[in-house]
Scaffold this motif. Sequence first.
Motif, PDB file in Angstrom:
ATOM      1  N   THR A 171      13.893  -4.481  11.470  1.00  0.00           N
ATOM      2  CA  THR A 171      13.359  -5.271  10.349  1.00  0.00           C
ATOM      3  C   THR A 171      12.077  -5.991  10.752  1.00  0.00           C
ATOM      4  OG1 THR A 171      14.801  -7.126  10.932  1.00  0.00           O
ATOM      5  CG2 THR A 171      15.606  -5.598   9.258  1.00  0.00           C
ATOM      6  N   GLY A 172      11.997  -6.441  12.004  1.00  0.00           N
ATOM      7  CA  GLY A 172      10.786  -7.094  12.483  1.00  0.00           C
ATOM      8  C   GLY A 172       9.600  -6.150  12.466  1.00  0.00           C
ATOM      9  N   THR A 173       9.807  -4.921  12.977  1.00  0.00           N
ATOM     10  CA  THR A 173       8.735  -3.934  12.959  1.00  0.00           C
ATOM     11  C   THR A 173       8.318  -3.603  11.529  1.00  0.00           C
ATOM     12  OG1 THR A 173       9.572  -2.962  15.031  1.00  0.00           O
ATOM     13  CG2 THR A 173       8.039  -1.638  13.729  1.00  0.00           C
ATOM     14  N   ALA A 174       9.305  -3.395  10.655  1.00  0.00           N
ATOM     15  CA  ALA A 174       9.008  -3.058   9.259  1.00  0.00           C
ATOM     16  C   ALA A 174       8.191  -4.167   8.599  1.00  0.00           C
ATOM     17  CB  ALA A 174      10.306  -2.819   8.492  1.00  0.00           C
ATOM     18  N   ASN A 175       8.587  -5.403   8.813  1.00  0.00           N
ATOM     19  CA  ASN A 175       7.894  -6.535   8.208  1.00  0.00           C
ATOM     20  C   ASN A 175       6.447  -6.623   8.690  1.00  0.00           C
ATOM     21  OD1 ASN A 175       8.295  -8.504   6.278  1.00  0.00           O
ATOM     22  ND2 ASN A 175       9.733  -9.691   7.484  1.00  0.00           N
ATOM     23  N   LEU A 176       6.252  -6.436   9.989  1.00  0.00           N
ATOM     24  CA  LEU A 176       4.905  -6.554  10.545  1.00  0.00           C
ATOM     25  C   LEU A 176       4.028  -5.369  10.157  1.00  0.00           C
ATOM     26  CD1 LEU A 176       5.878  -7.990  14.038  1.00  0.00           C
ATOM     27  CD2 LEU A 176       4.868  -9.219  12.099  1.00  0.00           C
ATOM     28  N   VAL A 177       4.628  -4.187  10.033  1.00  0.00           N
ATOM     29  CA  VAL A 177       3.862  -3.036   9.545  1.00  0.00           C
ATOM     30  C   VAL A 177       3.378  -3.308   8.119  1.00  0.00           C
ATOM     31  CG1 VAL A 177       4.082  -0.642   8.760  1.00  0.00           C
ATOM     32  CG2 VAL A 177       4.929  -1.292  11.016  1.00  0.00           C
ATOM     33  N   MET A 178       4.269  -3.802   7.263  1.00  0.00           N
ATOM     34  CA  MET A 178       3.886  -4.059   5.872  1.00  0.00           C
ATOM     35  C   MET A 178       2.848  -5.178   5.773  1.00  0.00           C
ATOM     36  SD  MET A 178       7.402  -3.450   3.665  1.00  0.00           S
ATOM     37  CE  MET A 178       8.548  -4.379   4.684  1.00  0.00           C
ATOM     38  N   ALA A 179       2.936  -6.158   6.672  1.00  0.00           N
ATOM     39  CA  ALA A 179       1.933  -7.225   6.678  1.00  0.00           C
ATOM     40  C   ALA A 179       0.574  -6.717   7.149  1.00  0.00           C
ATOM     41  CB  ALA A 179       2.404  -8.366   7.575  1.00  0.00           C
ATOM     42  N   SER A 180       0.578  -5.704   8.031  1.00  0.00           N
ATOM     43  CA  SER A 180      -0.656  -5.269   8.695  1.00  0.00           C
ATOM     44  C   SER A 180      -1.458  -4.241   7.918  1.00  0.00           C
ATOM     45  CB  SER A 180      -0.316  -4.673  10.068  1.00  0.00           C
ATOM     46  OG  SER A 180       0.367  -5.607  10.876  1.00  0.00           O
ATOM     47  N   VAL A 181      -0.819  -3.556   6.975  1.00  0.00           N
ATOM     48  CA  VAL A 181      -1.511  -2.412   6.355  1.00  0.00           C
ATOM     49  C   VAL A 181      -2.762  -2.810   5.585  1.00  0.00           C
ATOM     50  CG1 VAL A 181       0.458  -0.827   6.271  1.00  0.00           C
ATOM     51  CG2 VAL A 181       0.131  -2.494   4.428  1.00  0.00           C
ATOM     52  N   HIS A 207       1.301   7.592   2.423  1.00  0.00           N
ATOM     53  CA  HIS A 207       1.121   8.267   1.133  1.00  0.00           C
ATOM     54  C   HIS A 207       0.501   7.330   0.098  1.00  0.00           C
ATOM     55  CE1 HIS A 207       4.496  11.332   2.203  1.00  0.00           C
ATOM     56  NE2 HIS A 207       3.314  11.746   2.609  1.00  0.00           N
ATOM     57  N   MET A 208       0.703   6.026   0.291  1.00  0.00           N
ATOM     58  CA  MET A 208       0.134   5.030  -0.626  1.00  0.00           C
ATOM     59  C   MET A 208      -1.312   4.682  -0.268  1.00  0.00           C
ATOM     60  SD  MET A 208       3.480   2.534  -0.847  1.00  0.00           S
ATOM     61  CE  MET A 208       2.775   1.307  -1.971  1.00  0.00           C
ATOM     62  N   GLY A 209      -1.813   5.233   0.845  1.00  0.00           N
ATOM     63  CA  GLY A 209      -3.201   4.978   1.236  1.00  0.00           C
ATOM     64  C   GLY A 209      -3.362   4.201   2.521  1.00  0.00           C
ATOM     65  N   ALA A 210      -2.240   3.822   3.180  1.00  0.00           N
ATOM     66  CA  ALA A 210      -2.331   3.113   4.457  1.00  0.00           C
ATOM     67  C   ALA A 210      -2.801   4.062   5.552  1.00  0.00           C
ATOM     68  CB  ALA A 210      -0.981   2.496   4.817  1.00  0.00           C
ATOM     69  N   THR A 221      -0.391   2.155  15.549  1.00  0.00           N
ATOM     70  CA  THR A 221      -1.751   1.664  15.353  1.00  0.00           C
ATOM     71  C   THR A 221      -2.061   1.697  13.866  1.00  0.00           C
ATOM     72  OG1 THR A 221      -2.426   2.525  17.509  1.00  0.00           O
ATOM     73  CG2 THR A 221      -4.176   1.953  15.968  1.00  0.00           C
ATOM     74  N   ILE A 222      -2.466   0.543  13.337  1.00  0.00           N
ATOM     75  CA  ILE A 222      -2.643   0.397  11.895  1.00  0.00           C
ATOM     76  C   ILE A 222      -4.072  -0.058  11.607  1.00  0.00           C
ATOM     77  CG2 ILE A 222      -1.801  -0.767   9.816  1.00  0.00           C
ATOM     78  CD1 ILE A 222       0.796  -1.335  11.537  1.00  0.00           C
ATOM     79  N   GLN A 223      -4.817   0.789  10.922  1.00  0.00           N
ATOM     80  CA  GLN A 223      -6.158   0.417  10.466  1.00  0.00           C
ATOM     81  C   GLN A 223      -6.013  -0.176   9.069  1.00  0.00           C
ATOM     82  OE1 GLN A 223      -8.826   0.719  12.367  1.00  0.00           O
ATOM     83  NE2 GLN A 223      -7.976   2.004  13.993  1.00  0.00           N
ATOM     84  N   GLY A 224      -6.407  -1.426   8.904  1.00  0.00           N
ATOM     85  CA  GLY A 224      -6.246  -2.081   7.619  1.00  0.00           C
ATOM     86  C   GLY A 224      -7.070  -1.427   6.520  1.00  0.00           C
ATOM     87  N   LYS A 227      -6.677  -1.507  -0.243  1.00  0.00           N
ATOM     88  CA  LYS A 227      -5.781  -1.368  -1.384  1.00  0.00           C
ATOM     89  C   LYS A 227      -4.789  -0.238  -1.142  1.00  0.00           C
ATOM     90  CE  LYS A 227      -5.857  -0.619  -6.414  1.00  0.00           C
ATOM     91  NZ  LYS A 227      -6.712  -0.349  -7.607  1.00  0.00           N
ATOM     92  N   LEU A 228      -3.576  -0.401  -1.677  1.00  0.00           N
ATOM     93  CA  LEU A 228      -2.587   0.670  -1.667  1.00  0.00           C
ATOM     94  C   LEU A 228      -2.311   1.119  -3.096  1.00  0.00           C
ATOM     95  CD1 LEU A 228       0.037  -0.482   1.016  1.00  0.00           C
ATOM     96  CD2 LEU A 228      -1.942   0.999   1.306  1.00  0.00           C
ATOM     97  N   TYR A 229      -1.815   2.354  -3.210  1.00  0.00           N
ATOM     98  CA  TYR A 229      -1.654   2.981  -4.516  1.00  0.00           C
ATOM     99  C   TYR A 229      -0.188   3.376  -4.744  1.00  0.00           C
ATOM    100  CZ  TYR A 229      -6.675   3.222  -3.826  1.00  0.00           C
ATOM    101  OH  TYR A 229      -7.979   2.892  -3.580  1.00  0.00           O
ATOM    102  N   GLY A 230       0.100   3.859  -5.928  1.00  0.00           N
ATOM    103  CA  GLY A 230       1.459   4.266  -6.265  1.00  0.00           C
ATOM    104  C   GLY A 230       1.865   5.539  -5.544  1.00  0.00           C
ATOM    105  N   THR A 231       3.169   5.801  -5.515  1.00  0.00           N
ATOM    106  CA  THR A 231       3.677   7.000  -4.845  1.00  0.00           C
ATOM    107  C   THR A 231       5.100   7.270  -5.319  1.00  0.00           C
ATOM    108  OG1 THR A 231       3.910   8.082  -2.678  1.00  0.00           O
ATOM    109  CG2 THR A 231       4.697   5.821  -2.851  1.00  0.00           C
ATOM    110  N   ALA A 232       5.677   8.345  -4.823  1.00  0.00           N
ATOM    111  CA  ALA A 232       7.094   8.650  -5.029  1.00  0.00           C
ATOM    112  C   ALA A 232       7.725   8.871  -3.663  1.00  0.00           C
ATOM    113  CB  ALA A 232       7.263   9.886  -5.909  1.00  0.00           C
TER     114      ALA A 232
END
Length: 434
Positions: A171-181, A207-210, A221-224, A227-232
């Motif tokens: 959960t920590g990794t997931a949270n920080l990935v979502m914060a970093s995108v 797929h959302m553009g991250a 490694t996350i390049q900010g 904006k992110l977009y919709g997806t399925a």
Amino acid sequence: MSSFEVTGGIKLKGEIEPQGAKNEALQIISAVLLTSEKVTISNIPDILDVNNLIELLSEMNVKVDRIDRHTCIFQADDVNLNYLRSEDFKKKSGRLRGSVMLAGPMLARYKKAFIPKPGGDKIGRRRLDTHLLGFEKLGATFTYYAEDGFFYFSTEGLKGTYLLLDEPSVTGTANLVMASVMAEGTTTIYNAACEPYLQQLCKMLNHMGANISGVGSNMLTIQGVDKLYGTAHHILPDMIEIGSFIGLAAMTQSDITIRNVGLEHLGVIPDRFRQLGIQMNISGDDIHIPSQELYEIQTYMDGGVLTIYDHPWPGLTPDLLSIILVVATQAKGSVLVHQKMFESRLFFVDKLIDMGAQIILCDPHRAAVIGLERKNKLRGIEMSSPDIRAGVALLIAALSAEGKSVIQNIDQIDRGYQYIDKRLQHLGADIRRV
């Protein structure tokens, strides 16, 4: 409060399909806050924890179109930030462990977030340090309100940085990935969790553009991006439920086929059950467990007693140790179960001992199980489910036991397993919700 009444000793037979993965669903659904566009998620498990998170998003004014019980279209184009300050949000988020993963997306997109004290299972300490320290390094500040146990985070804008996690928290990794995108610049997360569910989250975000690389490894490694977009997105089968069904088949001497298991994502799980002596046949993406009179626990090559323990992926998930422990009670041989992550997760063994199992609880983290070899069956008793996984382990024990068992506090089981009584009835189990 509901209970299960179970009459055990019945051999089951038939096919069963695993639900969507609970742990993936909580991450994926939280990520819909990262875009104002529509996100369609399928194979959602219809369970309490996930439904509570969906309800929480709806209260935040996220548009939720539930096409059926397993498919939702989310659109977070008009989030009510004032709701985050309400008593209702504090109450609802505080009882749901998964709500902590709303913080990363909220910080990324809205520059503010609240984190409640961890809710959910009572299985020991569940630290938030990995989340809090990571957010701070990304440029957020926080205030802790002791009176209600809430952390309030704010930022003028997150900035990419190097993060060395103190533990590979999923959960920590997931949270920080979502914060970093959407943070400015590059973020590197080392000692990152790499479970299949975390890989799924990263693939969905890409797929959302991250721009996330290193997916599946312990360095992301996350390049900010702006904006992110919709997806399925389609959620994987739940590996914990698959392991539970393997254990159920062995304990009840049943002939069960588990359909569409997502075999490539199960890692060492089939091998760990094989170490208990459980036979299984794999055909395509299905696992068939034949009826087995007796299964014998393997020993090490030097004859030493087998130890099964949890470990960050690709090791064994801690969520299956309760199942492995109960399955070992009727095996031939002995095993030491070592639960490293949570110090209260083995405390349910007193119920198994009352049922006739031979278990020595060495300390809060280790239990030695001496298999009964089916010479003595477990006996039905009245008991209570302390957490999701222990609850299902006790249910498996009850289904294999002689006589009638009553399992109370089954809301814990419903938090993680959808329609479990109806699905087991379809296999021939004598189980009734009271």
